[in-house]
Design a protein around this motif. Structure first.
Motif, PDB file in Angstrom:
ATOM      1  N   TYR A  10       0.850  -1.188   0.000  1.00  0.00           N
ATOM      2  CA  TYR A  10       0.000   0.000   0.000  1.00  0.00           C
ATOM      3  C   TYR A  10       0.890   1.243   0.000  1.00  0.00           C
ATOM      4  O   TYR A  10       2.092   1.170   0.316  1.00  0.00           O
ATOM      5  N   PRO A  11       0.353   2.420  -0.349  1.00  0.00           N
ATOM      6  CA  PRO A  11       1.170   3.640  -0.430  1.00  0.00           C
ATOM      7  C   PRO A  11       1.757   4.049   0.923  1.00  0.00           C
ATOM      8  O   PRO A  11       1.179   3.799   1.979  1.00  0.00           O
ATOM      9  N   MET A  38      -4.988  -3.025  -1.981  1.00  0.00           N
ATOM     10  CA  MET A  38      -4.881  -3.776  -0.745  1.00  0.00           C
ATOM     11  C   MET A  38      -6.263  -4.211  -0.275  1.00  0.00           C
ATOM     12  O   MET A  38      -7.214  -3.422  -0.291  1.00  0.00           O
ATOM     13  N   GLY A  39      -6.398  -5.453   0.146  1.00  0.00           N
ATOM     14  CA  GLY A  39      -7.681  -5.969   0.580  1.00  0.00           C
ATOM     15  C   GLY A  39      -8.379  -6.800  -0.473  1.00  0.00           C
ATOM     16  O   GLY A  39      -9.264  -7.600  -0.159  1.00  0.00           O
ATOM     17  N   GLY A  54      -0.511 -13.689   2.211  1.00  0.00           N
ATOM     18  CA  GLY A  54      -1.324 -12.558   1.774  1.00  0.00           C
ATOM     19  C   GLY A  54      -0.909 -11.229   2.375  1.00  0.00           C
ATOM     20  O   GLY A  54      -1.653 -10.252   2.325  1.00  0.00           O
ATOM     21  N   LYS A  55       0.297 -11.176   2.981  1.00  0.00           N
ATOM     22  CA  LYS A  55       0.783  -9.943   3.608  1.00  0.00           C
ATOM     23  C   LYS A  55       1.596  -9.116   2.614  1.00  0.00           C
ATOM     24  O   LYS A  55       2.043  -9.617   1.587  1.00  0.00           O
ATOM     25  N   VAL A  56       1.797  -7.856   2.941  1.00  0.00           N
ATOM     26  CA  VAL A  56       2.699  -6.991   2.193  1.00  0.00           C
ATOM     27  C   VAL A  56       3.613  -6.290   3.197  1.00  0.00           C
ATOM     28  O   VAL A  56       3.263  -6.169   4.371  1.00  0.00           O
ATOM     29  N   PRO A  57       4.781  -5.815   2.763  1.00  0.00           N
ATOM     30  CA  PRO A  57       5.286  -5.869   1.396  1.00  0.00           C
ATOM     31  C   PRO A  57       5.828  -7.247   1.033  1.00  0.00           C
ATOM     32  O   PRO A  57       6.303  -7.986   1.887  1.00  0.00           O
ATOM     33  N   VAL A  58       5.751  -7.523  -0.257  1.00  0.00           N
ATOM     34  CA  VAL A  58       6.380  -8.707  -0.827  1.00  0.00           C
ATOM     35  C   VAL A  58       7.057  -8.295  -2.130  1.00  0.00           C
ATOM     36  O   VAL A  58       6.698  -7.281  -2.737  1.00  0.00           O
TER      37      VAL A  58
END
Length: 223
Positions: A10-11, A38-39, A54-58
């Motif tokens: 996300y930003p 995101m989401g 399913g997490k970020v950052p990746v």
């Protein structure tokens, strides 16, 4: 020319900003995934096939190598670029100290700035004064630890006499904390820290990733 890698998030994620700073320092082209929602995007079958949590950052490199967890991503980028030896250390003891502060940045700084900001700015969870105060107390303790490191070293860098991954990891997290949590009262505990952060975050490649450093006059607080 094909970019070195794409990062998904996300930003304004400070963990992504750290990755961009390291890529710029190492002469690597790192791009943000376009139109990443995101989401929704991180719950798609395609995304979960590559990143099951399913997490970020990746991160995904141009040859399809996929990597999660921000500390691992930062280290991988640092090691892939032209300044790997400088950023990661030329000997075993230097590398160990850099790893110490990199882990410290995640466990003692990031872990204690995210919950207060989630409660006070994003308001994703209800404000919990006890939890808030615990996090701020732990952040102050971490800041005092950094003050010791700066006073026993040269005051410009955490490990040795040049910029390393340790500085990017720590200063990257504190760039966010400074704007919302590090008021003059907290900074009293670490008089050397403000100048240190200003020095790190004025390095062109680092400033390009993070933007201006701002210190708050009053910390974000919930009701």
């Amino acid at each position: 020319m094909t970019p070195f890698a794409t990062i998904y998030s996300y930003p304004q994620n400070f963990r992504v900003q750290r990755a961009h700073a390291l890529a710029a320092l190492g002469g690597l082209e790192l791009v943000d995934a376009p139109n990443f929602a995101m989401g929704t995007a991180n719950r798609s079958e395609e995304f979960l096939a590559k990143f099951p949590m399913g997490k970020v950052p990746v991160l995904e490199t141009s040859d399809g190598f996929c990597l999660a967890e921000s500390q691992a991503i930062a280290r991988f980028i640092a090691e892939s670029g032209s300044k790997a030896e400088q950023l990661l250390g030329a000997d075993i003891k230097t590398r160990a100290k850099i790893e110490e502060f990199s882990t410290f940045a995640e466990q003692e700084i990031s872990a204690n700035i995210v919950p207060p900001l989630v409660m006070t700015l994003l308001k994703i969870i209800p404000f919990d004064e006890t939890r808030y105060n615990q996090c701020l107390g732990s952040l102050e303790r971490a800041v005092k630890r950094l003050e010791v490191a700066l006073k026993t070293g040269n005051g410009k860098f955490l490990v040795g006499d040049q910029l390393t991954l340790a500085d990017i990891m720590v200063a990257g997290a504190l760039h966010l904390a400074a704007k919302f949590l590090m008021d003059p009262e907290l900074l009293k505990a670490a008089p050397s820290l403000k100048g240190y952060l200003q020095g790190i975050l004025e390095i062109p490649e680092v400033k390009g990733a993070f933007g201006e450093l701002q210190f708050c006059e009053a910390r974000a607080k919930g009701q």
